[in-house]
Design a protein around this motif. Structure first.
Motif, PDB file in Angstrom:
ATOM      1  N   LEU A 362      30.296  43.503  28.944  1.00 25.40           N
ATOM      2  CA  LEU A 362      31.641  43.623  29.527  1.00 25.40           C
ATOM      3  C   LEU A 362      31.610  43.512  31.044  1.00 25.40           C
ATOM      4  O   LEU A 362      32.451  42.857  31.660  1.00 25.40           O
ATOM      5  N   LYS A 363      30.626  44.153  31.661  1.00 27.48           N
ATOM      6  CA  LYS A 363      30.563  44.140  33.125  1.00 27.48           C
ATOM      7  C   LYS A 363      30.162  42.771  33.658  1.00 27.48           C
ATOM      8  O   LYS A 363      30.619  42.365  34.740  1.00 27.48           O
ATOM      9  N   TYR A 364      29.313  42.054  32.923  1.00 28.27           N
ATOM     10  CA  TYR A 364      28.976  40.689  33.363  1.00 28.27           C
ATOM     11  C   TYR A 364      30.152  39.737  33.156  1.00 28.27           C
ATOM     12  O   TYR A 364      30.329  38.790  33.930  1.00 28.27           O
ATOM     13  N   ALA A 366      33.171  40.721  33.589  1.00 25.77           N
ATOM     14  CA  ALA A 366      34.118  41.094  34.650  1.00 25.77           C
ATOM     15  C   ALA A 366      33.772  40.446  35.980  1.00 25.77           C
ATOM     16  O   ALA A 366      34.676  40.127  36.768  1.00 25.77           O
ATOM     17  N   ILE A 367      32.470  40.229  36.260  1.00 29.87           N
ATOM     18  CA  ILE A 367      32.116  39.623  37.548  1.00 29.87           C
ATOM     19  C   ILE A 367      32.201  38.103  37.480  1.00 29.87           C
ATOM     20  O   ILE A 367      31.812  37.409  38.428  1.00 29.87           O
ATOM     21  N   PHE A 374      41.154  44.082  34.234  1.00 32.31           N
ATOM     22  CA  PHE A 374      39.976  43.973  33.361  1.00 32.31           C
ATOM     23  C   PHE A 374      39.018  45.138  33.585  1.00 32.31           C
ATOM     24  O   PHE A 374      38.489  45.732  32.643  1.00 32.31           O
ATOM     25  N   TRP A 375      38.794  45.506  34.868  1.00 38.15           N
ATOM     26  CA  TRP A 375      37.886  46.619  35.130  1.00 38.15           C
ATOM     27  C   TRP A 375      38.440  47.934  34.589  1.00 38.15           C
ATOM     28  O   TRP A 375      37.690  48.772  34.073  1.00 38.15           O
ATOM     29  N   GLN A 376      39.751  48.131  34.672  1.00 40.36           N
ATOM     30  CA  GLN A 376      40.339  49.346  34.093  1.00 40.36           C
ATOM     31  C   GLN A 376      40.161  49.363  32.578  1.00 40.36           C
ATOM     32  O   GLN A 376      39.904  50.424  31.984  1.00 40.36           O
ATOM     33  N   ILE A 378      37.684  47.970  30.975  1.00 45.14           N
ATOM     34  CA  ILE A 378      36.265  48.270  30.761  1.00 45.14           C
ATOM     35  C   ILE A 378      36.016  49.772  30.870  1.00 45.14           C
ATOM     36  O   ILE A 378      35.281  50.363  30.059  1.00 45.14           O
ATOM     37  N   THR A 400      29.225  49.963  40.051  1.00 43.39           N
ATOM     38  CA  THR A 400      30.284  49.017  39.731  1.00 43.39           C
ATOM     39  C   THR A 400      31.459  49.243  40.679  1.00 43.39           C
ATOM     40  O   THR A 400      31.531  50.279  41.357  1.00 43.39           O
ATOM     41  N   LEU A 409      39.555  47.601  43.847  1.00 47.34           N
ATOM     42  CA  LEU A 409      39.336  46.678  42.733  1.00 47.34           C
ATOM     43  C   LEU A 409      39.811  45.252  43.030  1.00 47.34           C
ATOM     44  O   LEU A 409      39.165  44.290  42.606  1.00 47.34           O
ATOM     45  N   LEU A 413      37.784  41.453  42.477  1.00 46.88           N
ATOM     46  CA  LEU A 413      38.281  40.223  41.867  1.00 46.88           C
ATOM     47  C   LEU A 413      38.094  39.041  42.803  1.00 46.88           C
ATOM     48  O   LEU A 413      37.750  37.935  42.371  1.00 46.88           O
TER      49      LEU A 413
END
Length: 676
Positions: A362-364, A366-367, A374-376, A378, A400, A409, A413
Motif C-alpha cells: 500500500l505504501k509503495y 502511495a508513493i 490515499f494516505w488517509q 492507508i 511515512t 500530506l 503527493l
C-alpha cells in the motif's frame, strides 16, 4: 584524451560481435549487450588485479586499454579483409517512418537520450549518495591506488558492492576528472532501452519494438537516474541482460549459460537487491530448461528425474559462478566485519509475517499514485484491518508522510510528480502495469495459445514474486521508487503488450503522446541539475546548469548552504600549504566536494583521509600515517584532534560556520620544521 581508448575498444568489440553473427537483424543491440558484459567483467578483473599491488593508476590502466585496442583493431581489420564484417544497413532496423506511432516513439527516444546525455556531461554530480559515498570511495581508491578497505566515517564507502564504482573509477582515471561519472548510468539507460526492445520482440512481437523503447525511455525515475552516478540503473541494466539471455533461446548451450551467469554476477556486484530480483528470474531459467528438454525429448520417468537433477545442478553452478566477481569484495567484508555482506544498515524487516507485506504494498502504491485521500485510507486500513502502526519502525526504514502533520500530506503527493531523482513516482506506468495484470487474469486462456504469451506471463509472475519478496524482506523507504526501478523496467514488455494488442489505436496514440510529452519534460527539468529550471520553491531546486559554472553546480541542489563554508575551509587549509588533510565528518556528510575544492585550489598533489573513526573500519590499515596530517576539517562540534600529526603538535582551531557547522584545525608545518 585517454578516455577514447575505452570508447574505441568498446566500439571495436561491438563490430567484432556483429561479424560473428552476420545477417542477424538484431545483431547491433545484441552486440551492444554482449560487449557491455565483456567490458563489465574486464573492468572488474582489471581493477581488482591492479589493486593487488597498488597499481591502480593512469599508466597501468592506459597501457592495458592500449594493448587491448591494438588487438581489437587487428581483429576488426581481419574481419573486414575476410568480408565477414559488412556495413550495417538501416533497413535492418525496420524503421517505418510512415507510421505515426513509430515517428512519435523515435523522436521521443532520441530526444530523451540526447537531453539526458547533455545533462550528464554538462552538470557536475550533486546527488546526495554520490556526494557521501559513491564518489568519495572512488577518490580514496585512486589516491591509494587500490580498492583495499580503509578507515572511514561513512562505512557504506567500503562495505556496499563496488561494481558501478569500478566503472566510474576507470572513467575518472582515464579522463582525469568526473566529467564522465554520470555517463555510466546513462549508458545503462541506453542499454535498458535497447535491451528491453529485444525482450519485447521475444515476448510479444517485433512491431512492438519502438513502442517498448518509448515506454522504457519515458519512465520518470529512469530519466532522473540517467544523469547521476548512482547504481540503480546499472543494476537494472544487468537484470535486463539476464532476462534477455533467459528468453533468447530455449535450447541453452554453454555460451548461453556464460552470458546468463555473467549478467547475474554483474548485477550482484552492483547492488544487494539483485538477490531479491534475480532469484525469481533464475527460477524461470530452471522451468524453461526443464520444460524444453522434456517436451523435445519425451522419455521415461527415470530419465526425466535424471534430467531434472542435471538441470538443477546447472542452476546451482550458474548461481555459484555468478558470485565469482563479488568474491574479493565479500572476502574483504568478511575479514573486516565478520560478515560476507558487510554490516546491516537497518533496512531489513525485523519481523517476517503477513502484516508488513500488504502494508508495504500500500505504501509503495502511495508513493507512485498522487491520489488525494490515499494516505488517509492507508492509515485506516492499518488501524482497522492490519491492526499495526503504519509507522512501525520494525518495517519502516524512514517515516511515512503520516508521521508528520496531516497538513503536510499534499507535499507528499507533489513529491510523486516532482522531477526529483530520489522520490519521483511512475504513476502512468504503474497504472498500465495494473491494467496489464487485469488483462492477464481475465485473458489467461488466450495466453495459453502461444509460447510468447506464456513467456510474458512467466516474466510478469516473476516480477510480482520479486515485488512481494521485496516487501517481505526489506523495510519500506520513502525513496523506494529508486530501489524498485528494475521491476518497473522489467514490466515494460507487459505494458507494451497491453498498448499494442489491446488498446484501440486512438487510445494508444493518446498514451504515446502523453508519455512523449512527460518524458521530454522530465529530461529537461531534473530538479538538482536542470537544463530548464522550473519555478519550484523546494530548497533542492537548482538554477539551470547552462547558467552555472561546474564548480557551483556541485552545491546547486540539496546542500547549497555548504558551498561558502567548504570553500572557506579549503582556502584556509591552502593558506597553510597543507597537503595531508584529515576529515572528521558525520556518517552521512558530504565528502566529495572537499576533494573537488582541494583539487581546484591546490597546485600540487594532496591526500585526505577520515579521522576520529569509531566504527569497525577503524581496524583497517590507514591510508597514510597520522604524523603527516597538518590540517583537519570537521563537521562535528565536539571533535578535537588527539594523538594526530607530529609529536607535540599544536593545533589552531577556527570555526568557519555555525550553521552548517564547519571548523578547521591547522598547524604551521613550516614553523614546526624550523623549530626542529
Amino acid at each position: 584524451m585517454l578516455i577514447l581508448l575505452l570508447a574505441f575498444n568498446f566500439l571495436s568489440t561491438v563490430l567484432i560481435f556483429i561479424s560473428l553473427e552476420p545477417g542477424q537483424r538484431l545483431c547491433l543491440r545484441d552486440a551492444f549487450i554482449k560487449s557491455s558484459i565483456i567490458y563489465g567483467i574486464l573492468i572488474v578483473v582489471l581493477t581488482e588485479a591492479l589493486s593487488f599491488n597498488h597499481s591502480l593508476e593512469t599508466s597501468s590502466v592506459a597501457s592495458f586499454w592500449s594493448l587491448l585496442l591494438a588487438l581489437n583493431t587487428a581483429l576488426v581489420g581481419l574481419k573486414f579483409k575476410r568480408r565477414s564484417l559488412q556495413p550495417l544497413k538501416l533497413q535492418n532496423l525496420n524503421w517505418r517512418l510512415s507510421d505515426c506511432d513509430n515517428l512519435i516513439s523515435i523522436f521521443t527516444v532520441f530526444s530523451v537520450l540526447g537531453l539526458t546525455l547533455a545533462t550528464a556531461l554538462i552538470a557536475a554530480p550533486n546527488n546526495w549518495d554520490a556526494m557521501t559515498y559513491h564518489l568519495p570511495r572512488v577518490m580514496h581508491w585512486l589516491q591509494n591506488q587500490t580498492v583495499a578497505y580503509y578507515p572511514t566515517n561513512n562505512i557504506r564507502q567500503i562495505s556496499l558492492p563496488p561494481g558501478t564504482g569500478y566503472l566510474v573509477a576507470q572513467l575518472q582515471i582515464l579522463a582525469r576528472s568526473d566529467r564522465f561519472a554520470s555517463c555510466v548510468q546513462w549508458l545503462a539507460f541506453l542499454g535498458i532501452i535497447g535491451g528491453n526492445s529485444l525482450i519485447a520482440e521475444k515476448l510479444t512481437q517485433p512491431a512492438a519494438k519502438w513502442l517498448t523503447m518509448l515506454v522504457c525511455a519515458s519512465l520518470p525515475m529512469a530519466i532522473m537516474q540517467a544523469t547521476t552516478p548512482q547504481t540503480d540503473l546499472t543494476l537494472t541494466y544487468w537484470l535486463v541482460c539476464l532476462v534477455y539471455f533467459i528468453f533468447r533461446t530455449k535450447d541453452y548451450k554453454a555460451h548461453d549459460y556464460f552470458w546468463i551467469s555473467a549478467s547475474l554476477g554483474l548485477s550482484v556486484l552492483a547492488k544487494p537487491t539483485a538477490f531479491v530480483f534475480g532469484f525469481s528470474l533464475m527460477v524461470i531459467l530452471l522451468v524453461r530448461n526443464l520444460a524444453y528438454k522434456n517436451l523435445k525429448y519425451p522419455t521415461t520417468l527415470k530419465k526425466v528425474i535424471i534430467q531434472f537433477g542435471l538441470t538443477a545442478l546447472s542452476f546451482i553452478l550458474i548461481s555459484v559462478a555468478s558470485l565469482g566477481l563479488s568474491l574479493p569484495s565479500y572476502w574483504r567484508n568478511y575479514l573486516l566485519f565478520d560478515s560476507w555482506m558487510g554490516p546491516e544498515f537497518g533496512t531489513r524487516n525485523e519481523v517476517l509475517g503477513v502484516p508488513q507485506i500488504p502494508s508495504n504494498i500500500l505504501k509503495y502504491l502511495a508513493i507512485n499514485l498522487p491520489i488525494p485521500g490515499f494516505w488517509q485510507l492507508i492509515a485506516f486500513i492499518h488501524q482497522s484491518v492490519l491492526q499495526v502502526d503504519v509507522n512501525d519502525p520494525r518495517f519502516n526504514y524512514s517515516p511515512t508522510p503520516l508521521a508528520e502533520d496531516v497538513s503536510q500530506l499534499p507535499l507528499a503527493l507533489l513529491k510523486v510528480l516532482a522531477p526529483h531523482e530520489d522520490y519521483v513516482g511512475n504513476p502512468i506506468h504503474l497504472l498500465l502495469i495494473i491494467l496489464g495484470w487485469i488483462i492477464l487474469i481475465f485473458g489467461w486462456k488466450s495466453l495459453s495459445r502461444g509460447t510468447k504469451s506464456l513467456d510474458l506471463l512467466m516474466l510478469s509472475i516473476a516480477n510480482l514474486v520479486s515485488f512481494l519478496s521485496f516487501c517481505l524482506l526489506l523495510k519500506w523507504q520513502i525513496w523506494g521508487n529508486r530501489l524498485l526501478l528494475p521491476l518497473f523496467v522489467l514490466n515494460v514488455p507487459l505494458i507494451a503488450y497491453c498498448l499494442h494488442r489491446i488498446a484501440p489505436l486512438k487510445l494508444r496514440r493518446a498514451f504515446l503522446v502523453l508519455l512523449a510529452f512527460m518524458a521530454i519534460l522530465y529530461a529537461l527539468t531534473p530538479m538538482r541539475h536542470p537544463l530548464l529550471a522550473l519555478p519550484n520553491r523546494s530548497d533542492e531546486q537548482s538554477a539551470s546548469i547552462l547558467t552555472l559554472s561546474r564548480s557551483e553546480a556541485y552545491f546547486s541542489g540539496a546542500r547549497k548552504e555548504l558551498q561558502a563554508p567548504y570553500r572557506a575551509a579549503i582556502a584556509l587549509i591552502q593558506q597553510h600549504q597543507c597537503r595531508s588533510v584529515g576529515l572528521a565528518l558525520g556518517g552521512d556528510d558530504w565528502e566529495y566536494p572537499l576533494w573537488v575544492l582541494m583539487d581546484e585550489q591546490s597546485s600540487s598533489s594532496f591526500q585526505m583521509k577520515s579521522v576520529g573513526v569509531k566504527n569497525e573500519s577503524r581496524l583497517a590499515p590507514p591510508e597514510f600515517p597520522d604524523e603527516q596530517l597538518c590540517a583537519v576539517l570537521s563537521t562535528i562540534p565536539t571533535y578535537q584532534p588527539q594523538n594526530l600529526g607530529a609529536q607535540n603538535l599544536a593545533w589552531q582551531e577556527q570555526v568557519i560556520s555555525e550553521t552548517p557547522f564547519v571548523k578547521v584545525f591547522v598547524s604551521n608545518v613550516e614553523k614546526q620544521n624550523s623549530l626542529s
